[in-house]
Design an enzyme around this catalytic site. Structure first.
Site, PDB file in Angstrom:
ATOM      1  N   ARG A  21      -4.683  24.057  -3.776  1.00  0.00           N
ATOM      2  CA  ARG A  21      -5.781  23.718  -2.871  1.00  0.00           C
ATOM      3  C   ARG A  21      -6.693  24.904  -2.571  1.00  0.00           C
ATOM      4  NH1 ARG A  21      -6.056  25.051   2.175  1.00  0.00           N
ATOM      5  NH2 ARG A  21      -3.852  25.642   2.177  1.00  0.00           N
ATOM      6  N   ARG A 127      21.247  13.244  15.605  1.00  0.00           N
ATOM      7  CA  ARG A 127      19.819  13.001  15.836  1.00  0.00           C
ATOM      8  C   ARG A 127      19.141  14.185  16.525  1.00  0.00           C
ATOM      9  NH1 ARG A 127      20.353   6.720  18.086  1.00  0.00           N
ATOM     10  NH2 ARG A 127      21.516   5.931  16.265  1.00  0.00           N
ATOM     11  N   CYS A 146       3.473  23.212   7.640  1.00  0.00           N
ATOM     12  CA  CYS A 146       4.232  23.616   6.457  1.00  0.00           C
ATOM     13  C   CYS A 146       5.723  23.512   6.754  1.00  0.00           C
ATOM     14  CB  CYS A 146       3.866  25.039   6.056  1.00  0.00           C
ATOM     15  SG  CYS A 146       2.157  25.215   5.506  1.00  0.00           S
ATOM     16  N   ARG A 166       7.845  22.004   3.649  1.00  0.00           N
ATOM     17  CA  ARG A 166       7.262  21.328   2.486  1.00  0.00           C
ATOM     18  C   ARG A 166       6.530  22.304   1.576  1.00  0.00           C
ATOM     19  NH1 ARG A 166       1.813  21.105   2.653  1.00  0.00           N
ATOM     20  NH2 ARG A 166       0.886  21.631   4.678  1.00  0.00           N
ATOM     21  N   SER A 167       5.873  23.309   2.181  1.00  0.00           N
ATOM     22  CA  SER A 167       5.054  24.272   1.454  1.00  0.00           C
ATOM     23  C   SER A 167       5.449  25.666   1.914  1.00  0.00           C
ATOM     24  CB  SER A 167       3.565  24.020   1.724  1.00  0.00           C
ATOM     25  OG  SER A 167       2.754  24.991   1.085  1.00  0.00           O
ATOM     26  N   ALA A 168       5.883  26.504   0.979  1.00  0.00           N
ATOM     27  CA  ALA A 168       6.481  27.785   1.345  1.00  0.00           C
ATOM     28  C   ALA A 168       5.802  28.936   0.611  1.00  0.00           C
ATOM     29  CB  ALA A 168       7.974  27.761   1.034  1.00  0.00           C
ATOM     30  N   ASP A 169       4.931  29.639   1.318  1.00  0.00           N
ATOM     31  CA  ASP A 169       4.276  30.853   0.828  1.00  0.00           C
ATOM     32  C   ASP A 169       5.332  31.958   0.858  1.00  0.00           C
ATOM     33  OD1 ASP A 169       2.896  33.242   0.570  1.00  0.00           O
ATOM     34  OD2 ASP A 169       1.414  32.810   2.124  1.00  0.00           O
ATOM     35  N   ASN A 177       8.799  32.713   8.776  1.00  0.00           N
ATOM     36  CA  ASN A 177       9.489  31.468   9.133  1.00  0.00           C
ATOM     37  C   ASN A 177      10.985  31.688   9.330  1.00  0.00           C
ATOM     38  OD1 ASN A 177       7.396  30.005   6.632  1.00  0.00           O
ATOM     39  ND2 ASN A 177       6.995  29.992   8.828  1.00  0.00           N
TER      40      ASN A 177
END
Length: 264
Positions: A21, A127, A146, A166-169, A177
């Site tokens: 992207r 839960r 992310c 979901r998205s890991a730089d 993180n």
């Protein structure tokens, strides 16, 4: 932190080159996991220096339910600057979803307060989940989450946490993180009378941006040093009551910082 360094090496050498992207381009793999036992030290990278103040202030900002960068700017944290509008707003991002999730009926849910209470009263629950991925709100966010869902688990008097990202730089974002959720796990354990257990980090698209390859090689050439210790200095009633000065990091002796550009 050997698991992180092994993953960095794997992506660098075995990853698939892809367009993305941002237009920068990435080298990525899909579906990886790292585990960190918080009893063995605080998982803060030592192969490059990380700005612990930014990590902690961002986490406290999330826990406040804040979505305007004003608090971050006051504390000299610039990691969200590129995504904020002229008023400093980011839309209903992490803090909003954690503290004020809006349901279809218009009611809001404080997920942090809920999960803290559940850990105290129903620790064997399956839960113990907090989600930042509110599908209806995603189009309104300056940057969709992310790190989007985490789950707590209580066993043997220890509190563990698993994060799905979901998205890991991998070079810039993931070290932040890891430290942030290790802090959150330690903080939640502290207020619920438990000891920190494991932090389990599950990654979807784990990638290196093409303009981070040289920096990754430099980092991999360095020898890891002993992990620091994260101290909580004050008892509070709730995880949302913590302040910046309630924490202390000791014995952090990292290699020098490695500068790398942020892909927006």
């Amino acid at each position: 932190m050997q698991g992180y360094l092994q993953l960095l090496d794997e992506v660098l050498h075995d990853g698939i080159d892809r367009d993305d992207r941002t237009g920068v381009g990435t080298r990525s793999l899909f579906g990886r996991q790292m585990r960190f036992d918080l009893a063995e030290g605080f998982p803060l990278l030592t192969t490059k220096k990380l700005h612990i103040r930014s990590i902690l202030h961002e986490l406290l900002w999330f826990l406040r339910g804040d979505t305007n960068i004003g608090y971050l700017k006051e504390n000299k944290v610039s990691i969200w600057d590129e995504w904020a509008d002229e008023a400093g707003d980011l839309g209903p991002v992490y803090g909003h979803q954690w503290r004020s999730w809006e349901g279809a009926n218009g009611d809001t849910v404080d997920q942090i307060a809920w999960v803290e209470n559940e850990i105290r009263t129903n620790p064997r629950s399956r839960r113990l989940v907090v989600s930042a991925w509110n599908v209806a709100d995603v189009p309104k966010m300056a940057l969709p989450p992310c790190h989007l869902l985490f789950q707590f688990y209580v066993s043997g008097g220890r509190l563990s946490c698993q994060l799905y990202q979901r998205s890991a730089d991998l070079f810039l974002g993931v070290p932040f993180n890891i430290a942030s959720y290790a802090m959150l796990t330690s903080m939640m354990a502290h207020v619920t009378g438990l000891k920190p257990g494991e932090f389990v980090h599950t990654l979807g698209d784990v990638h290196l941006y093409s303009n981070h390859f040289d920096q990754a090689r430099e980092q991999l050439s360095r020898t890891p040093r002993p992990l620091p210790t994260f101290h909580i200095k004050r008892d509070v009633a709730s995880v949302t009551d913590f302040q910046f000065d309630d924490f202390e990091l000791t014995n952090y002796d990292p290699h020098p910082h490695i500068k790398a550009p942020v892909a927006v």
